[in-house]
Design an enzyme around this catalytic site. Sequence first.
Site, PDB file in Angstrom:
ATOM      1  N   TYR A 135      34.175  50.756  40.504  1.00 42.99           N
ATOM      2  CA  TYR A 135      33.433  51.626  41.425  1.00 42.99           C
ATOM      3  C   TYR A 135      32.842  52.834  40.713  1.00 42.99           C
ATOM      4  O   TYR A 135      31.767  53.312  41.081  1.00 42.99           O
ATOM      5  CB  TYR A 135      34.356  52.136  42.541  1.00 42.99           C
ATOM      6  CG  TYR A 135      34.351  51.296  43.790  1.00 42.99           C
ATOM      7  CD1 TYR A 135      34.766  49.973  43.764  1.00 42.99           C
ATOM      8  CD2 TYR A 135      33.952  51.840  45.006  1.00 42.99           C
ATOM      9  CE1 TYR A 135      34.783  49.212  44.915  1.00 42.99           C
ATOM     10  CE2 TYR A 135      33.969  51.086  46.161  1.00 42.99           C
ATOM     11  CZ  TYR A 135      34.379  49.776  46.114  1.00 42.99           C
ATOM     12  OH  TYR A 135      34.391  49.029  47.252  1.00 42.99           O
ATOM     13  N   LYS A 190      44.494  40.933  37.947  1.00 43.20           N
ATOM     14  CA  LYS A 190      43.833  39.730  37.437  1.00 43.20           C
ATOM     15  C   LYS A 190      44.062  39.741  35.924  1.00 43.20           C
ATOM     16  O   LYS A 190      43.122  39.672  35.120  1.00 43.20           O
ATOM     17  CB  LYS A 190      42.334  39.759  37.814  1.00 43.20           C
ATOM     18  CG  LYS A 190      41.596  38.460  37.577  1.00 43.20           C
ATOM     19  CD  LYS A 190      41.954  37.336  38.549  1.00 43.20           C
ATOM     20  CE  LYS A 190      41.335  36.026  38.101  1.00 43.20           C
ATOM     21  NZ  LYS A 190      41.758  34.879  38.939  1.00 43.20           N
ATOM     22  N   ASP A 222      43.614  36.393  43.456  1.00 45.49           N
ATOM     23  CA  ASP A 222      43.194  35.214  44.226  1.00 45.49           C
ATOM     24  C   ASP A 222      44.372  34.660  45.024  1.00 45.49           C
ATOM     25  O   ASP A 222      44.255  34.315  46.203  1.00 45.49           O
ATOM     26  CB  ASP A 222      42.560  34.140  43.318  1.00 45.49           C
ATOM     27  CG  ASP A 222      43.364  33.854  42.055  1.00 45.49           C
ATOM     28  OD1 ASP A 222      44.349  34.579  41.778  1.00 45.49           O
ATOM     29  OD2 ASP A 222      43.020  32.893  41.342  1.00 45.49           O
ATOM     30  N   ASP A 246      39.668  47.118  48.066  1.00 47.86           N
ATOM     31  CA  ASP A 246      38.600  47.120  49.076  1.00 47.86           C
ATOM     32  C   ASP A 246      38.617  45.786  49.822  1.00 47.86           C
ATOM     33  O   ASP A 246      38.607  45.739  51.052  1.00 47.86           O
ATOM     34  CB  ASP A 246      37.245  47.334  48.381  1.00 47.86           C
ATOM     35  CG  ASP A 246      36.087  47.308  49.366  1.00 47.86           C
ATOM     36  OD1 ASP A 246      36.219  47.918  50.443  1.00 47.86           O
ATOM     37  OD2 ASP A 246      35.058  46.676  49.052  1.00 47.86           O
ATOM     38  N   ASP A 250      40.470  44.841  53.803  1.00 42.01           N
ATOM     39  CA  ASP A 250      39.708  44.286  54.931  1.00 42.01           C
ATOM     40  C   ASP A 250      40.373  43.012  55.441  1.00 42.01           C
ATOM     41  O   ASP A 250      40.494  42.793  56.645  1.00 42.01           O
ATOM     42  CB  ASP A 250      38.269  43.949  54.508  1.00 42.01           C
ATOM     43  CG  ASP A 250      37.276  45.040  54.911  1.00 42.01           C
ATOM     44  OD1 ASP A 250      37.698  46.217  54.943  1.00 42.01           O
ATOM     45  OD2 ASP A 250      36.105  44.724  55.169  1.00 42.01           O
TER      46      ASP A 250
HETATM   47  C1  IPM Z   1      35.797  51.162  52.316  1.00 41.56           C
HETATM   48  C2  IPM Z   1      34.319  50.913  52.334  1.00 41.56           C
HETATM   49  C3  IPM Z   1      33.695  51.692  51.190  1.00 41.56           C
HETATM   50  C4  IPM Z   1      34.244  51.146  49.899  1.00 41.56           C
HETATM   51  C5  IPM Z   1      32.152  51.717  51.175  1.00 41.56           C
HETATM   52  C6  IPM Z   1      31.599  52.212  52.494  1.00 41.56           C
HETATM   53  C7  IPM Z   1      31.618  52.534  50.042  1.00 41.56           C
HETATM   54  O1  IPM Z   1      34.057  49.561  52.253  1.00 41.56           O
HETATM   55  O2  IPM Z   1      36.194  52.334  52.458  1.00 41.56           O
HETATM   56  O3  IPM Z   1      36.544  50.209  52.170  1.00 41.56           O
HETATM   57  O4  IPM Z   1      33.740  50.148  49.364  1.00 41.56           O
HETATM   58  O5  IPM Z   1      35.201  51.710  49.402  1.00 41.56           O
HETATM   59 MG    MG Z   2      35.774  48.325  52.344  1.00 38.52          MG
END
Ligand code: IPM
Ligand code: MG
Length: 356
Positions: A135, A190, A222, A246, A250
């Site tokens: 990042y 990884k 993975d 990230d 999710d």
């Molecule tokens: C998160 C989001 C952010 C990230 C984006 C909006 C930059 O997806 O906070 O998970 O990738 O970190």
């Molecule tokens: Mg995210």
Amino acid sequence: MKIAVLPGDGIGTEIVAEAVKVLKALDISFEMETALVGGAAYEAHGHPLPESTLKLAQAADAILFGAVGDWKYDKLDRPLRPEQAILGLRKHLGLFANFRPAICYEQLVGASSLKPELISGLDILIIRELTGDIYFGQPRGRRVATDGHFPGAEEAFDTMRYSKPEIERIAHVAFQAARKRNKKVTSVDKANVLETFQLWKDVVTEVHAQYPDVELQHMYVDNAAMQLVKAPKAFDVVVTGNMFGDILSDEASMLTGSIGMLPSASLNSKNQGLYEPSHGSAPDIAGKGVANPLATILSAAMMLRFSLNQEVAAQRIEGAVQKVLAQGLRTPDIFSDGTTKVGTAQMGDAVVKALA
Ligand code: IPM
Ligand code: MG
């Protein structure tokens, strides 16, 4: 206690308003100041993270953040896109430790795409390193390739990197968090392919020597993605880098079936923190008064706990959220037959009432 309130875009303003309502209903005196961030700040000041907003955030003990982003900004140059605001805040405030709990609320078991028995009682904590990795790694950019499969072609590149102290400090955060929970850390890497994550694995192993009471398991990313849907309850604390975190966070949040319920915290070494819901700005439902404010309200509870030293108040809010769920109140995202559909403000009002 100074709180910078940054509602942002989309549903951000509506959900943050409800969290502020709840904070004001506690009998604690906070100094709250609101500023623009993301697309809203771009519209007003030409930048997603104006100097004045950054200064306010830096001077605060905690930041209550809504969400940023809207498709209409997709064509802007990258430094002007709303997402840069959150990345900028992470970087400038050194918010390296990101806590993303994935909790399955008993009343919402049916909302998950997984079988109830797999997720009933689920309570895992993803700890994502937030200021390093691909990042933020330099160099990055575009150029004409001089080697590789297509010399002379246009190419883009990013740099994945972690220094040892960066890994050490997030490893400490994870082991300390695990001590307060079920004493198990899964470090996701990884290392079979990447140098960066071989160092990650080595350093986490080294730091683990100071936490003999905590169990450490290493897992390739993975496989971790697979295990999260196969047997999510086998995890307690998951610690990983920025990019894997990230993606996995999710995945983890969605398997609870209630992404509208999940808060998050991003802390620096001074316990200054940014608190935001795990979900995004949802421009499709913005302004309709139907967004679920509970993730933001629960983020305010995390803020009280981690940055403002108000554990009792944090528990009061969490208890109130449990209560409104038990009362059967549901915003449309978590609605099911037999429950009562309410809007954003009604949900906030119900939480305020349940505080008593
Ligand atoms: C998160 C989001 C952010 C990230 C984006 C909006 C930059 O997806 O906070 O998970 O990738 O970190
Ligand atoms: Mg995210």
